[in-house]
Design a protein around this motif. Structure first.
Motif, PDB file in Angstrom:
ATOM      1  N   ASN A 174     -49.012 -29.953  82.129  1.00 62.14           N
ATOM      2  CA  ASN A 174     -48.028 -29.057  81.509  1.00 62.14           C
ATOM      3  C   ASN A 174     -46.672 -29.765  81.626  1.00 62.14           C
ATOM      4  O   ASN A 174     -46.231 -30.013  82.745  1.00 62.14           O
ATOM      5  N   PRO A 175     -46.043 -30.131  80.506  1.00 60.78           N
ATOM      6  CA  PRO A 175     -46.278 -29.700  79.124  1.00 60.78           C
ATOM      7  C   PRO A 175     -47.160 -30.645  78.308  1.00 60.78           C
ATOM      8  O   PRO A 175     -47.349 -30.423  77.113  1.00 60.78           O
ATOM      9  N   THR A 176     -47.707 -31.698  78.923  1.00 62.97           N
ATOM     10  CA  THR A 176     -48.257 -32.809  78.147  1.00 62.97           C
ATOM     11  C   THR A 176     -49.714 -32.639  77.746  1.00 62.97           C
ATOM     12  O   THR A 176     -50.194 -33.347  76.860  1.00 62.97           O
ATOM     13  N   GLY A 177     -50.476 -31.754  78.415  1.00 63.03           N
ATOM     14  CA  GLY A 177     -51.827 -31.411  77.975  1.00 63.03           C
ATOM     15  C   GLY A 177     -52.903 -32.444  78.250  1.00 63.03           C
ATOM     16  O   GLY A 177     -54.015 -32.302  77.773  1.00 63.03           O
ATOM     17  N   GLN A 178     -52.607 -33.494  79.042  1.00 64.81           N
ATOM     18  CA  GLN A 178     -53.629 -34.509  79.311  1.00 64.81           C
ATOM     19  C   GLN A 178     -54.493 -34.094  80.492  1.00 64.81           C
ATOM     20  O   GLN A 178     -54.083 -33.319  81.349  1.00 64.81           O
ATOM     21  N   CYS A 179     -55.741 -34.632  80.538  1.00 64.94           N
ATOM     22  CA  CYS A 179     -56.650 -34.386  81.664  1.00 64.94           C
ATOM     23  C   CYS A 179     -56.807 -35.682  82.452  1.00 64.94           C
ATOM     24  O   CYS A 179     -57.072 -36.739  81.863  1.00 64.94           O
ATOM     25  N   LEU A 180     -56.652 -35.615  83.757  1.00 68.08           N
ATOM     26  CA  LEU A 180     -56.783 -36.806  84.599  1.00 68.08           C
ATOM     27  C   LEU A 180     -58.257 -37.155  84.780  1.00 68.08           C
ATOM     28  O   LEU A 180     -59.092 -36.279  85.024  1.00 68.08           O
TER      29      LEU A 180
ATOM     30  N   GLY B 249     -37.740 -32.956  81.249  1.00 68.43           N
ATOM     31  CA  GLY B 249     -37.492 -34.354  81.570  1.00 68.43           C
ATOM     32  C   GLY B 249     -38.208 -35.241  80.571  1.00 68.43           C
ATOM     33  O   GLY B 249     -39.325 -34.938  80.148  1.00 68.43           O
ATOM     34  N   GLN B 250     -37.579 -36.318  80.163  1.00 66.92           N
ATOM     35  CA  GLN B 250     -38.168 -37.269  79.223  1.00 66.92           C
ATOM     36  C   GLN B 250     -37.380 -38.569  79.322  1.00 66.92           C
ATOM     37  O   GLN B 250     -36.294 -38.603  79.905  1.00 66.92           O
ATOM     38  N   LYS B 251     -37.934 -39.638  78.783  1.00 63.31           N
ATOM     39  CA  LYS B 251     -37.238 -40.932  78.830  1.00 63.31           C
ATOM     40  C   LYS B 251     -35.958 -40.861  77.990  1.00 63.31           C
ATOM     41  O   LYS B 251     -35.887 -40.115  77.011  1.00 63.31           O
ATOM     42  N   GLU B 252     -34.987 -41.651  78.391  1.00 61.87           N
ATOM     43  CA  GLU B 252     -33.697 -41.695  77.697  1.00 61.87           C
ATOM     44  C   GLU B 252     -33.889 -42.042  76.223  1.00 61.87           C
ATOM     45  O   GLU B 252     -34.625 -42.966  75.879  1.00 61.87           O
TER      46      GLU B 252
ATOM     47  N   TYR C  21     -42.702 -41.335  85.631  1.00 58.64           N
ATOM     48  CA  TYR C  21     -42.824 -41.093  84.190  1.00 58.64           C
ATOM     49  C   TYR C  21     -44.257 -41.303  83.710  1.00 58.64           C
ATOM     50  O   TYR C  21     -44.896 -42.308  84.032  1.00 58.64           O
ATOM     51  N   LEU C  22     -44.752 -40.319  82.954  1.00 59.01           N
ATOM     52  CA  LEU C  22     -46.037 -40.452  82.282  1.00 59.01           C
ATOM     53  C   LEU C  22     -45.826 -41.235  80.983  1.00 59.01           C
ATOM     54  O   LEU C  22     -44.769 -41.122  80.355  1.00 59.01           O
ATOM     55  N   GLU C  23     -46.827 -42.025  80.594  1.00 62.71           N
ATOM     56  CA  GLU C  23     -46.684 -42.916  79.440  1.00 62.71           C
ATOM     57  C   GLU C  23     -47.265 -42.264  78.189  1.00 62.71           C
ATOM     58  O   GLU C  23     -48.481 -42.121  78.054  1.00 62.71           O
ATOM     59  N   GLU C  24     -46.370 -41.879  77.282  1.00 64.30           N
ATOM     60  CA  GLU C  24     -46.777 -41.151  76.077  1.00 64.30           C
ATOM     61  C   GLU C  24     -47.714 -41.973  75.205  1.00 64.30           C
ATOM     62  O   GLU C  24     -48.686 -41.448  74.649  1.00 64.30           O
ATOM     63  N   THR C  25     -47.456 -43.276  75.077  1.00 61.23           N
ATOM     64  CA  THR C  25     -48.282 -44.111  74.202  1.00 61.23           C
ATOM     65  C   THR C  25     -49.685 -44.329  74.776  1.00 61.23           C
ATOM     66  O   THR C  25     -50.594 -44.777  74.080  1.00 61.23           O
ATOM     67  N   ALA C  26     -49.885 -44.005  76.060  1.00 58.71           N
ATOM     68  CA  ALA C  26     -51.217 -44.060  76.691  1.00 58.71           C
ATOM     69  C   ALA C  26     -51.741 -42.648  76.914  1.00 58.71           C
ATOM     70  O   ALA C  26     -52.394 -42.358  77.924  1.00 58.71           O
ATOM     71  N   ASN C  27     -51.434 -41.755  75.958  1.00 51.58           N
ATOM     72  CA  ASN C  27     -51.870 -40.355  76.026  1.00 51.58           C
ATOM     73  C   ASN C  27     -51.412 -39.691  77.327  1.00 51.58           C
ATOM     74  O   ASN C  27     -52.165 -38.990  77.985  1.00 51.58           O
ATOM     75  N   TRP C  28     -50.141 -39.927  77.659  1.00 56.85           N
ATOM     76  CA  TRP C  28     -49.517 -39.355  78.859  1.00 56.85           C
ATOM     77  C   TRP C  28     -50.256 -39.791  80.132  1.00 56.85           C
ATOM     78  O   TRP C  28     -50.417 -39.021  81.072  1.00 56.85           O
TER      79      TRP C  28
ATOM     80  N   ARG D 164     -42.898 -35.325  58.980  1.00 57.76           N
ATOM     81  CA  ARG D 164     -42.071 -36.523  58.976  1.00 57.76           C
ATOM     82  C   ARG D 164     -41.338 -36.685  60.309  1.00 57.76           C
ATOM     83  O   ARG D 164     -40.766 -35.728  60.833  1.00 57.76           O
ATOM     84  N   ASN D 165     -41.380 -37.885  60.866  1.00 60.60           N
ATOM     85  CA  ASN D 165     -40.666 -38.209  62.115  1.00 60.60           C
ATOM     86  C   ASN D 165     -41.155 -37.392  63.318  1.00 60.60           C
ATOM     87  O   ASN D 165     -40.404 -37.158  64.267  1.00 60.60           O
ATOM     88  N   VAL D 166     -42.407 -36.939  63.263  1.00 57.64           N
ATOM     89  CA  VAL D 166     -43.004 -36.197  64.388  1.00 57.64           C
ATOM     90  C   VAL D 166     -44.318 -36.875  64.755  1.00 57.64           C
ATOM     91  O   VAL D 166     -45.128 -37.188  63.878  1.00 57.64           O
ATOM     92  N   VAL D 167     -44.528 -37.131  66.050  1.00 57.18           N
ATOM     93  CA  VAL D 167     -45.810 -37.668  66.527  1.00 57.18           C
ATOM     94  C   VAL D 167     -46.259 -36.843  67.720  1.00 57.18           C
ATOM     95  O   VAL D 167     -45.451 -36.435  68.551  1.00 57.18           O
ATOM     96  N   CYS D 168     -47.571 -36.578  67.801  1.00 55.59           N
ATOM     97  CA  CYS D 168     -48.068 -35.668  68.837  1.00 55.59           C
ATOM     98  C   CYS D 168     -49.435 -36.124  69.324  1.00 55.59           C
ATOM     99  O   CYS D 168     -50.358 -36.320  68.520  1.00 55.59           O
TER     100      CYS D 168
END
Length: 481
Positions: free
Chosen positions: A221-227, A435-438, A183-190, A378-382
């Motif tokens: 893809n789909p998260t758009g982060q660069c390693l 796929g995403q966290k529960e 799992y990639l960590e969304e709060t750490a920019n994936w 509202r209720n959306v974070v990106c």
């Protein structure tokens, strides 16, 4: 009467297990609505030309001349085509065994593989061997070929980032293997944590699965982060320790929208690390003409390059490639033109730079418009789209909406995306397809709609989302997960 071989109940179970959300329920419903006359904005797939991106002029000129070589004999050809396009068409036709209508070597035209190797050498500052490069019908075909070579049965696992591009889950199912999610960590920019990788391997082994390979998608893809380079080093160390093949999906390497983390290939980082790692880790890297500022999805051009793969294995991969006889020949020429574009001083250089720069700069602006648009809802974070072609906002669905989805027999984010489609004509892909966290819900949309259309699209999304939340939200608020 006994079931026939192609009756549904008699089919290969692996075929039935395959799921591919990018062309799934949402896409099928969008196609139905389009037939009924509704205007649909297909943001479900990274298909730039379908959303109005113009083809680059120079490659189309060269391939047009290769497709119609009699034009080269016309005394007026120089009035319609620039001299460098004419010269390049003759150059590539001379490499074929009978023009674009003739099969090539099953690995691709040798001269074009040489040009790909030279491109890789310039990019990574380490030489590349054309004998270890195979041209393919898009990167997807190459990915499937390599996964088919690695997977021996359901006891073999492949580490795949989650959220992931569903090519991987679909192909692993088709070939009878086991997907091992990390799992990639969304709060750490994936971001990617190597401890999570270790935990994923431990969990898989406790179930009797032999983890044989790891996939990275960079940019994501789909998260758009660069390693980052440091992240890639950690990944390569991990693969070395665990004896894993690394599959580097690098098809979005031209699509970078920030300056802090430029694209760096897994191969370059591997070579920089030096022996023993640089001589030991098995790496297969993938690229395509479908993405970047080319966006030539329909041409189906790609390649994969193998590093530290034994000659006997390369021979086996060649043997399997030979079953299909030849990759698409026009696409091979598109690939050659991508890795060997016009150079300073060429007649077409200024136009090529103007067109390609214009597309990339517009994509960078669109990435910002879309991220800001989602974050104003509202209720959306990106997270900001650092690279690739997608936004992947988290939708904080209220409990009432989740209950309504269950009653409708839908996964909650599918329920949301279907409502969005019906109300606005915007066709997206629910996060559950990647796929995403529960208990966490997303959608994926491309950043590809025309820049001038973006404000209206985001306004339409915001209006829908406000109305949806008004209907289902009890205003208790939700924390980001």
């Amino acid at each position: 009467m006994a079931p026939k071989a192609l009756d549904y109940e008699s089919l290969n179970e692996n075929v039935k297990k395959v799921q591919y959300a990018v062309r799934g329920e949402l896409y099928l419903r969008a196609s139905e609505l389009q037939k009924e006359g509704k205007k649909i904005i297909f943001t479900n797939v990274g298909n730039p030309h379908a959303l109005g991106q113009k083809p680059l002029t120079f490659p189309r000129q060269v391939v047009a001349l290769c497709q119609a070589p009699f034009l080269l004999d016309d005394p007026n050809v120089g009035l319609l085509f620039p001299a460098d396009a004419i010269a390049r068409a003759k150059h590539y036709l001379s490499m074929t065994s009978g023009g674009l209508g003739a099969y090539s070597d099953s690995r691709g035209i040798p001269g074009i593989r040489k040009e790909v190797a030279e491109f890789i050498g310039r990019r990574d500052e380490y030489p590349s061997d054309p004998e270890l490069i195979f041209l393919t019908d898009g990167a997807s075909k190459g990915v499937m070929q390599i996964l088919n070579t690695i997977i021996r049965g359901e006891g073999d696992g492949v580490l795949v980032p989650v959220p992931q591009y569903p090519l991987y889950s679909a192909a692993i199912s088709l070939f009878g293997g086991s997907l091992v999610p990390y799992y990639l960590e969304e709060t750490a920019n994936w971001g990617l944590d190597v401890n999570d990788l270790r935990h994923a391997v431990f969990q898989a082994r406790s179930k009797g699965i032999t983890v044989r390979a790891m996939v990275i998608i960079n940019p994501g893809n789909p998260t758009g982060q660069c390693l980052s380079e440091a992240n890639l080093r950690e990944i390569l160390h991990f693969c070395y320790q665990e004896n894993l093949v690394l599959l580097g999906d690098e098809v979005y390497q031209q699509n970078i929208y920030q300056d802090e983390r430029p694209f760096i290939s897994a191969r370059k980082v591997l070579m920089d690390m030096g022996p023993p790692i640089s001589k030991e880790i098995q790496l297969v890297s993938f690229h395509t003409v479908s993405k970047g500022y080319w966006g030539e999805c329909g041409q189906r051009g790609g390649y994969f390059e193998m590093t530290n793969i034994p000659p006997q294995t390369v021979d086996e991969i060649y043997k399997v490639a030979s079953i299909s006889l030849s990759p698409n020949v026009p696409a091979q020429i598109f690939m050659a033109l991508m890795v060997n574009p016009p150079k300073p001083g060429d007649i077409s250089y200024e136009q090529y730079i103007r067109e390609s720069k214009g597309i990339l700069e517009s994509l960078r602006r669109r990435a910002r418009i879309m991220t800001d648009g989602f974050n104003s809802c509202r209720n959306v974070v990106c997270n900001f789209t650092e690279g690739a072609m997608y936004s992947f906002p988290q939708i904080r669905l209220p409990p009432k909406a989740i209950d309504a989805a269950k009653k409708a027999g839908k996964v909650p984010d599918v329920f949301y995306c279907l409502k969005l489609l019906e109300a606005t004509g915007i066709s997206t892909v629910p996060g559950s397809g990647f796929g995403q966290k529960e208990g966490v819900f997303h959608l994926r949309t491309t950043i590809l709609p025309a820049e001038e259309d973006m404000p209206a699209i985001m306004a339409s999304f915001k209006k829908f989302n406000d109305e949806f939340m008004d209907e289902y939200d009890d205003h208790r608020g939700y924390s980001r997960m």
